[in-house]
Design a protein around this motif. Structure first.
Motif, short mmCIF file in Angstrom:
data_model
loop_
_atom_site.label_atom_id
_atom_site.label_comp_id
_atom_site.label_asym_id
_atom_site.label_seq_id
_atom_site.Cartn_x
_atom_site.Cartn_y
_atom_site.Cartn_z
N LEU A 46 26.57 38.69 133.55
CA LEU A 46 27.53 37.87 134.30
C LEU A 46 27.37 36.40 133.92
O LEU A 46 28.36 35.66 133.77
N ASN A 47 26.12 35.99 133.74
CA ASN A 47 25.83 34.62 133.31
C ASN A 47 26.45 34.35 131.94
O ASN A 47 27.08 33.31 131.72
N TRP A 48 26.28 35.29 131.00
CA TRP A 48 26.85 35.12 129.67
C TRP A 48 28.37 35.02 129.74
O TRP A 48 28.99 34.20 129.06
N MET A 49 28.97 35.87 130.57
CA MET A 49 30.43 35.92 130.65
C MET A 49 31.00 34.64 131.26
O MET A 49 32.09 34.20 130.87
N MET A 50 30.28 34.05 132.20
CA MET A 50 30.76 32.79 132.78
C MET A 50 30.72 31.66 131.75
O MET A 50 31.61 30.81 131.70
N GLU A 51 29.69 31.66 130.90
CA GLU A 51 29.64 30.67 129.82
C GLU A 51 30.77 30.92 128.82
O GLU A 51 31.38 29.98 128.31
N ALA A 52 31.06 32.20 128.55
CA ALA A 52 32.17 32.55 127.65
C ALA A 52 33.51 32.11 128.25
O ALA A 52 34.41 31.68 127.52
N LEU A 53 33.64 32.19 129.58
CA LEU A 53 34.87 31.75 130.24
C LEU A 53 35.06 30.24 130.06
O LEU A 53 36.17 29.77 129.79
N LYS A 54 33.97 29.48 130.20
CA LYS A 54 34.04 28.03 129.95
C LYS A 54 34.51 27.76 128.52
O LYS A 54 35.37 26.91 128.29
N TRP A 55 33.94 28.48 127.58
CA TRP A 55 34.27 28.28 126.17
C TRP A 55 35.73 28.65 125.89
O TRP A 55 36.42 27.95 125.15
N LYS A 56 36.18 29.71 126.51
CA LYS A 56 37.57 30.14 126.33
C LYS A 56 38.54 29.08 126.86
O LYS A 56 39.57 28.77 126.24
N LEU A 57 38.21 28.49 128.02
CA LEU A 57 39.05 27.46 128.60
C LEU A 57 39.11 26.21 127.70
O LEU A 57 40.16 25.60 127.52
N LEU A 58 37.98 25.85 127.11
CA LEU A 58 37.93 24.70 126.22
C LEU A 58 38.75 24.94 124.95
O LEU A 58 39.42 24.05 124.43
N LEU A 59 38.70 26.19 124.46
CA LEU A 59 39.40 26.51 123.22
C LEU A 59 40.91 26.62 123.40
O LEU A 59 41.64 26.66 122.40
N GLN A 60 41.39 26.69 124.64
CA GLN A 60 42.84 26.73 124.86
C GLN A 60 43.53 25.51 124.27
O GLN A 60 44.69 25.57 123.88
N LYS A 61 42.81 24.40 124.18
CA LYS A 61 43.37 23.16 123.64
C LYS A 61 43.21 23.07 122.12
O LYS A 61 43.68 22.11 121.51
N ILE A 62 42.49 24.03 121.54
CA ILE A 62 42.17 23.96 120.11
C ILE A 62 42.71 25.17 119.34
O ILE A 62 43.62 25.06 118.51
N GLN A 63 42.13 26.33 119.65
CA GLN A 63 42.53 27.59 119.01
C GLN A 63 42.23 28.72 119.99
O GLN A 63 41.09 29.17 120.07
#
Length: 302
Positions: A46-63
């Motif tokens: 769950l901890n890994w997935m929450m970090e992945a969610l942060k990364w996914k949100l940041l990448l919405q502005k890039i790729q």
């Protein structure tokens, strides 16, 4: 690492007979609630997935990436970070999943992600320092609190005004080669930044709860309220002390012993060290191994 091991040995031996402490640890390990231990293990993904969610949100502005690829990218980043001082190599693993033209932008986005987590760690660390100053008053704890509070205010101002960094960089000739990438900071609104802070706070609470739950299952006897504050202080200290790879594990042991064993909060020093080690294995070492395997598949596919 050798110096830390010597200091850790002194911490443990000062709390009584080592054989007795070991027997107590083994007894609690075998008698511990297996359901609670399973809960500790299941909280790691769950901890890994929450970090992945942060990364996914940041990448919405890039790729934009799917959640699965964002998770794979995050795990690969952990495999790089674990062998670099204070995990600064995280970005090197994450950008492998992106197109070449977006890699520098993504590296800068990684800094935003890490800054949000550092902000949350500082907030919980300051709460722990306030408690520590009340419970164990002294000159050094007071000075540490003052420096931490001042640093956190500056860090918070920088984080919430991250778009201003791009404006400042545009006027620097020596940054002209990377200014296109730096401009990505302007795309993150205050709402985006606060959302990242919220997810980071969730991650921190999960991490903290894992440690406290495991420590008490193993017989440390930590009070929940005080334990939550002091463990927040522990994770803050781990963040600000420079370390990498096995030295990072040694720092965790020493800081955990300093805050829980030397202060008398924990009933058994070995239980605290074991809890700190297992949390490190679940949340850093294990995802780093998975990330290394994923790294191999990325290289083979290319």
């Amino acid at each position: 690492m050798v110096l830390l091991l010597v200091l850790i040995y002194r911490q443990i031996s000062s709390k009584g007979n080592l054989n007795r402490q070991w027997s107590d640890f083994v007894m609690h390990w075998h008698a511990g609630d297996k359901l609670l231990l399973s809960c500790v293990v299941l909280l790691a993904p769950l901890n890994w997935m929450m970090e992945a969610l942060k990364w996914k949100l940041l990448l919405q502005k890039i790729q934009p990436l799917s959640f699965g690829r964002a998770l794979a990218s995050t795990l690969t980043g952990i495999s790089f970070s674990i062998v670099t001082p204070n995990k600064i190599g995280d970005f090197a693993g994450r950008i492998l999943y992106l197109e070449n033209r977006n890699k520098l932008r993504a590296a800068i986005a990684t800094l935003v992600s890490n800054l949000s987590q550092t902000m949350v760690t500082c907030i919980f660390g300051i709460a722990g320092l306030v408690y520590f100053n009340i419970r164990y008053p002294g000159t050094w704890p007071m000075l540490t609190l003052a420096v931490a509070a001042l640093s956190s205010v500056c860090l918070g101002f920088l984080y919430l005004n991250i778009d201003k960094v791009a404006g400042w960089a545009e006027h620097k000739a020596w940054l002209r080669k990377v200014i296109v990438a730096v401009r990505i900071l302007k795309r993150y609104s205050k709402r985006d930044l606060l959302q990242l802070l919220l997810i980071s706070a969730g991650r921190f609470c999960i991490y903290n709860f894992q440690f406290l739950l495991l420590a008490n299952v193993l017989g440390a006897g930590l009070p929940w309220a005080a334990g939550f504050l002091v463990s927040g202080l522990m994770f803050w200290m781990i963040t600000v002390i420079p370390s990498f790879f096995l030295a990072d594990l040694g720092v965790r042991w020493f800081v955990a012993g300093l805050l829980f064993t030397d202060t008398g909060l924990a009933a058994n020093s070995l239980n605290i060290l074991a809890s700190s080690s297992m949390i490190w294995l679940l949340n850093l070492a294990l995802p780093a191994i998975v990330g290394s395997v994923l790294l191999l598949t990325v290289r083979l596919s290319k």
